[in-house]
Design a protein around this motif. Sequence first.
Motif, PDB file in Angstrom:
ATOM      1  N   ASP A  44       0.786  -0.862  -0.245  1.00  0.00           N
ATOM      2  CA  ASP A  44       0.065   0.192   0.329  1.00  0.00           C
ATOM      3  C   ASP A  44       0.914   1.193   0.089  1.00  0.00           C
ATOM      4  OD1 ASP A  44      -2.068  -1.345  -0.153  1.00  0.00           O
ATOM      5  OD2 ASP A  44      -2.400  -1.600   2.313  1.00  0.00           O
ATOM      6  N   LEU A  45       1.786   0.946   0.064  1.00  0.00           N
ATOM      7  CA  LEU A  45       3.170   2.100   0.614  1.00  0.00           C
ATOM      8  C   LEU A  45       3.736   3.084  -0.978  1.00  0.00           C
ATOM      9  CD1 LEU A  45       2.922   1.299   3.606  1.00  0.00           C
ATOM     10  CD2 LEU A  45       5.305   3.310   3.968  1.00  0.00           C
ATOM     11  N   PRO A  46       3.767   3.812  -1.505  1.00  0.00           N
ATOM     12  CA  PRO A  46       4.330   4.153  -2.647  1.00  0.00           C
ATOM     13  C   PRO A  46       5.981   3.525  -2.360  1.00  0.00           C
ATOM     14  CG  PRO A  46       4.498   5.794  -0.817  1.00  0.00           C
ATOM     15  CD  PRO A  46       3.592   5.294  -0.131  1.00  0.00           C
ATOM     16  N   PRO A  47       5.891   3.320  -4.095  1.00  0.00           N
ATOM     17  CA  PRO A  47       7.339   3.401  -4.029  1.00  0.00           C
ATOM     18  C   PRO A  47       9.125   4.292  -4.071  1.00  0.00           C
ATOM     19  CG  PRO A  47       6.942   3.451  -6.011  1.00  0.00           C
ATOM     20  CD  PRO A  47       5.579   3.503  -4.773  1.00  0.00           C
ATOM     21  N   PHE A  82       3.976  14.586  15.775  1.00  0.00           N
ATOM     22  CA  PHE A  82       4.783  14.183  14.315  1.00  0.00           C
ATOM     23  C   PHE A  82       3.069  13.340  13.532  1.00  0.00           C
ATOM     24  CE2 PHE A  82       5.958  10.729  11.763  1.00  0.00           C
ATOM     25  CZ  PHE A  82       5.678  10.884  10.701  1.00  0.00           C
ATOM     26  N   ARG A  83       2.381  13.725  12.851  1.00  0.00           N
ATOM     27  CA  ARG A  83       0.929  13.274  11.938  1.00  0.00           C
ATOM     28  C   ARG A  83       2.056  13.970  10.627  1.00  0.00           C
ATOM     29  NH1 ARG A  83      -4.541  15.334  13.787  1.00  0.00           N
ATOM     30  NH2 ARG A  83      -4.694  13.274  12.930  1.00  0.00           N
ATOM     31  N   VAL A  84       1.497  12.106   9.792  1.00  0.00           N
ATOM     32  CA  VAL A  84       1.703  12.527   8.560  1.00  0.00           C
ATOM     33  C   VAL A  84       0.867  13.223   7.918  1.00  0.00           C
ATOM     34  CG1 VAL A  84       2.338  10.918   6.062  1.00  0.00           C
ATOM     35  CG2 VAL A  84       3.243  10.327   8.530  1.00  0.00           C
ATOM     36  N   ALA A 140       2.773   2.228   9.985  1.00  0.00           N
ATOM     37  CA  ALA A 140       4.705   2.059   9.053  1.00  0.00           C
ATOM     38  C   ALA A 140       5.078   3.335   9.264  1.00  0.00           C
ATOM     39  CB  ALA A 140       4.845   1.674   7.520  1.00  0.00           C
ATOM     40  N   PHE A 141       3.927   3.972   9.441  1.00  0.00           N
ATOM     41  CA  PHE A 141       5.368   5.370  10.076  1.00  0.00           C
ATOM     42  C   PHE A 141       4.184   6.075  11.069  1.00  0.00           C
ATOM     43  CE2 PHE A 141       3.796   6.400   5.348  1.00  0.00           C
ATOM     44  CZ  PHE A 141       5.013   7.216   4.831  1.00  0.00           C
ATOM     45  N   LEU A 200      15.232   6.289  11.693  1.00  0.00           N
ATOM     46  CA  LEU A 200      14.484   5.162  11.897  1.00  0.00           C
ATOM     47  C   LEU A 200      13.380   5.392  11.287  1.00  0.00           C
ATOM     48  CD1 LEU A 200      13.572   3.159  14.028  1.00  0.00           C
ATOM     49  CD2 LEU A 200      12.604   5.129  15.327  1.00  0.00           C
ATOM     50  N   LEU A 201      12.618   6.258  10.660  1.00  0.00           N
ATOM     51  CA  LEU A 201      11.624   6.014   9.701  1.00  0.00           C
ATOM     52  C   LEU A 201      11.429   5.482   8.133  1.00  0.00           C
ATOM     53  CD1 LEU A 201       8.453   6.119   9.970  1.00  0.00           C
ATOM     54  CD2 LEU A 201       8.449   8.982   8.827  1.00  0.00           C
TER      55      LEU A 201
END
Length: 458
Positions: free
Chosen positions: A159-162, A204-206, A265-266, A289-290
């Motif tokens: 689901d995450l971008p490449p 922290f938020r995306v 993941a985030f 780390l992220l």
Amino acid sequence: MLTFTGRGQAATCGGVTRRDFLQVGALGGIGFSLPQLMAARAAGAVKPDHDDRSCIMIFNLGAPSNMDLWDMKPDAPAEIRGPFKPIQTAIPGFQFSEILPWHAAIADKISLVRSAHHGGAAVHDAGWQMLQTGRLFSGGVNTPHVGAVVSYLKGRRTDLPPFAVLPELMGRGGGNMPNGQAGGFLGKAHDPFELNADPSQPDFRVPDLLPPPEIGTVRLDRRRKIRELVDDAVDLFESTEDAALLDDNFQSAFRLMTSPQARSAFDLSQEPRQVRERYGMSRFGQSCLLARRLIENGVRFVTVNTFLTVFDEITWDIHGSKPFTSIEGMRDVVCPLYDRAYSALIEDLDQRGMLDATLVCNLAEFGRTPRVNPAGGRDHWPQCFTVGFAGGGVKGGRIVGASDPIGAVPADRPVEPSDVAATIFHSLGLNLETELPGPAGRPFPLVDFGHREIHELF
């Protein structure tokens, strides 16, 4: 040459609308990622045995000083060698500066190339382009970042971008030129995902994981019918003048926004406190780390910018006088946070069994002048600098190439930006003979003719 010019998209002979595509239930990323990868394999552009490989590119924005860090000249005059002493590591002849003690402890996992150079202008933007794409932009052609090429040829895994950039894209470099952190002629569909947030902050938020106001948090949380939500969102976009631009990116954004895997993941709160502290609670440390978490969750390529601009903050750009950094600022501020975070990343990947499948490359736009300037700093110097590699099939504890006695020019095994790009592509299993669809549909070679991977690393 192997030509791979498809866009990784599918359509029926009668045409497929965006709504038709979404109602099929694909909800894929940009294009059909699996057929995209299969097509690349069929064309010979991707080697299946290396498809598990990923890359973390640490871009040392501002350009570290070779002589003060990893290509020290202890026997040179004081104005060349600088104020720091070398640390001998467990590898004979392999030294790091005393201001990088954590690096010295993991020397067996790192290899350095001390003979990198380029012929571009001694301005940050030119070096950013060359080291991240393998070329200097010319004739109005913006070459894609190596991560964008990986995105194009391999597509997404999950689901995450490449391809992602942390914590955000580079800012100004002084030359007012493109910085190379984009999809270039491959198109905006292969631009990186930009975090645009500081992962070291308590709140922290995306931003891209927050639902747009047109849809609303409650509706997303209910997740009654994915198809219904997508249809509603398509209706909102369909009538806008930006619909064509959003066409390629809508599915990717929606998939990311609604993905439990992406949210997990985030979520750095899942990491033990001691792990976060080992990386350091700096913006760069938590970005490293992220990056590990994103690679762990299927992202193919992550670029971590150590700094965001060479202005208004302490960086590697050690000219010595304000508004730039002094050598003391590098010693007291930059190196401690960098040394801690980079060494933690390498150790963490190794302990998790991820290092061999994850290439970590340390790049910069150029080096610094061999002689300390009157302000007590060092200026821009593209004639010779050091780049580093670990993991991804690279053997640790190696030194490739050498600079002359004062670090001014390569004395052995000169390495150019296209060789660096070829090394990354080689590690990730891309065939260096591949041609991309360039401007005006003309084939564009993956790397410049005559350039190959730095084979001594493998």
